[in-house]
Motif scaffolding. Structure first.
Motif, PDB file in Angstrom:
ATOM      1  N   MET A   1       0.705  -1.157  -0.112  1.00 27.60           N
ATOM      2  CA  MET A   1       0.047  -0.051   0.056  1.00 27.60           C
ATOM      3  C   MET A   1       1.026   1.212  -0.143  1.00 27.60           C
ATOM      4  O   MET A   1       0.340   2.337  -0.569  1.00 27.60           O
TER       5      MET A   1
ATOM      6  N   ILE B   1      -3.745   0.117  -2.856  1.00 29.43           N
ATOM      7  CA  ILE B   1      -4.458   0.055  -1.601  1.00 29.43           C
ATOM      8  C   ILE B   1      -5.848  -0.757  -1.366  1.00 29.43           C
ATOM      9  O   ILE B   1      -6.127  -1.456  -0.561  1.00 29.43           O
ATOM     10  N   THR B   2      -6.512  -0.441  -2.573  1.00 32.09           N
ATOM     11  CA  THR B   2      -7.924  -1.283  -2.637  1.00 32.09           C
ATOM     12  C   THR B   2      -7.902  -2.691  -2.456  1.00 32.09           C
ATOM     13  O   THR B   2      -8.399  -3.197  -1.590  1.00 32.09           O
TER      14      THR B   2
ATOM     15  N   THR C   1      -6.177  -3.738   0.727  1.00 35.15           N
ATOM     16  CA  THR C   1      -7.252  -3.827   1.900  1.00 35.15           C
ATOM     17  C   THR C   1      -8.291  -4.900   2.096  1.00 35.15           C
ATOM     18  O   THR C   1      -8.578  -5.682   3.063  1.00 35.15           O
ATOM     19  N   HIS C   2      -8.744  -5.488   0.846  1.00 38.91           N
ATOM     20  CA  HIS C   2      -9.723  -6.767   0.725  1.00 38.91           C
ATOM     21  C   HIS C   2      -8.917  -7.967   1.203  1.00 38.91           C
ATOM     22  O   HIS C   2      -9.431  -8.681   1.715  1.00 38.91           O
TER      23      HIS C   2
ATOM     24  N   LEU D   1     -10.435   4.753   3.060  1.00 39.10           N
ATOM     25  CA  LEU D   1      -9.475   4.460   1.599  1.00 39.10           C
ATOM     26  C   LEU D   1      -9.020   5.763   1.117  1.00 39.10           C
ATOM     27  O   LEU D   1      -7.799   5.707   0.758  1.00 39.10           O
TER      28      LEU D   1
ATOM     29  N   THR E   1      -5.652   1.534   8.389  1.00 41.50           N
ATOM     30  CA  THR E   1      -5.914   0.277   8.599  1.00 41.50           C
ATOM     31  C   THR E   1      -6.358  -0.325  10.100  1.00 41.50           C
ATOM     32  O   THR E   1      -7.211  -1.108   9.768  1.00 41.50           O
TER      33      THR E   1
ATOM     34  N   LEU F   1      -9.615   1.081  10.132  1.00 38.11           N
ATOM     35  CA  LEU F   1     -10.523   0.202   9.151  1.00 38.11           C
ATOM     36  C   LEU F   1     -11.128  -1.222   9.941  1.00 38.11           C
ATOM     37  O   LEU F   1     -12.217  -1.507   9.811  1.00 38.11           O
TER      38      LEU F   1
ATOM     39  N   ASP G   1     -14.080  -1.018  -4.068  1.00 36.48           N
ATOM     40  CA  ASP G   1     -13.795   0.138  -2.932  1.00 36.48           C
ATOM     41  C   ASP G   1     -14.850   0.071  -1.916  1.00 36.48           C
ATOM     42  O   ASP G   1     -14.895   0.686  -1.127  1.00 36.48           O
TER      43      ASP G   1
END
Lengths: 240, 240
Positions: free
Chosen positions: A175, A182-183, A186-187, B172, B186, B189, B234
């Motif tokens: 990231m 980043i997207t 994150t997942h 994000l 993070t 999140l 996203d």
């Protein structure tokens, strides 16, 4: 109590164990398929996996209904009661494993078109294999009533936690290198977390098998407990 | 069955309900304190909150032991059996809520020194207030045996899901704006995800209260089910 009733109760206990085994098989498959869908960006497999979770939910309801019926009708004591309570607890963990795996499949759909995710997803695949083995071993230990095997699963959970820590840091690095990462990172972060949680549920099942066999709850602190409480900001945090 | 035994069984049921209420109070407090620790970067409060979760775990064990003892000793039927099974299920959800809140407190320690997190943490605080209200309302509906109130909680879960989606996108954006935001974002999140999960557990408790009052499982699909399955990359993904 007549011989006939005793036999019939044993049949019900067997039916309960068979349903747990079937549910466990489904949970293993959903985890494997979800990870494969993530790695191959296979949207069709992801969709099938999302739908397959329904069968797990259905089995949980069936197990719970049968278990409550058995308690009401048979009024089991001691070890027999523990069998029924254990079935309720294990099916609840398997249902959560199904949900967590299904969530990975949903993410496979979401990050479908992003090829940058390929390398990062390899770590997820390794984690998933370990989690699958943990799940398989703990289900075997249930079928075989093998407490030692269940305790092996319990102790090995730290391996998954260590892998999660490593993947967490790897994904943070991606990231920071490029905002376009980043997207999907994150997942994948959530996917890795889900597999770590699946490992925790396998650990829960190991604890239930301990209780089932010994009649006492496992009081020993979990191996990983608080291992990451005071770590720097770029370390993940455990849930327990 | 003598009058004496009936009274004593009622006493046990009351004791079970009191322990659930106490456990619920602790879970509410751990959530509120963890969020406050996150917002104020209050490491001392975070540490106390992390330790306070032990009491929740202890109560879960006590409830489970009493419940199993009651089944074995009293062999309850129908509504009485449902009371005991419901207590086991609700205590299991409250234990998970405690774990999830404790994990937020751990993150409060981890992101201690990062002031950039202040604005982003406000959204988490709003989410936490809603989740607290959900938890309070569902516990009230348990005490009052108020199925309508439980169903209100069940339907309102979509509000938390919408807030989670909004915070997910906000975080994000922060990450993409400045790589120095990635680490704390993070953690936030995961904190937001934990609160969303706490809402799901409040929903589970609402379903248990429905089962307790009606004797039937709630079969209606959850309001949020699959709402985010096919959303762009996203968007966050729900767990169920």
């Amino acid at each position: 109590m007549t011989e006939h009733i005793v036999t019939s109760y044993d049949d019900e206990l067997k039916a309960l164990a068979i349903m747990i085994t079937r549910m466990g098989g489904h949970a293993e498959k959903v985890l494997t398929d979800a990870t494969q869908a993530l790695n191959r960006h296979d949207e069709e497999l992801a969709m099938r996996t999302i739908n397959a979770d329904e069968e797990i939910d259905r089995l949980e309801h069936e197990i719970e209904e049968l278990a409550i019926l058995m308690i009401a009708k048979r009024q089991p004591m001691a070890a027999d009661l523990r069998e029924v309570i254990a079935a309720i607890k294990i099916s609840s963990d398997l249902e959560r494993i199904g949900d967590l795996a299904k969530n990975i499949a949903k993410r496979a759909v979401a990050i479908q078109s992003e090829t940058g995710a390929v390398k990062a997803a390899l770590g997820i695949d390794r984690m998933s294999r370990i989690a699958s083995r943990q799940l398989k071993d703990v289900l075997d230990s249930y079928t075989q009533r093998d407490v030692d095997k269940a305790m092996d699963v319990w102790h090995r959970d730290s391996e998954l936690d260590a892998m999660y820590t490593s993947i967490f840091r790897e994904l943070l690095t991606y990231m920071m290198e490029d905002t376009r990462n980043i997207t999907f990172s994150t997942h994948l972060l959530f996917a890795a977390k889900n597999i770590e949680r699946i490992g925790d549920h396998a650990t829960n099942i190991a604890e239930t098998i301990y209780y089932l066999s010994t009649g006492a709850p496992l009081r020993e602190a979990r191996p990983k407990k608080d291992a990451s409480s005071f770590t720097p900001a770029d370390y993940p945090q455990t849930d327990d």
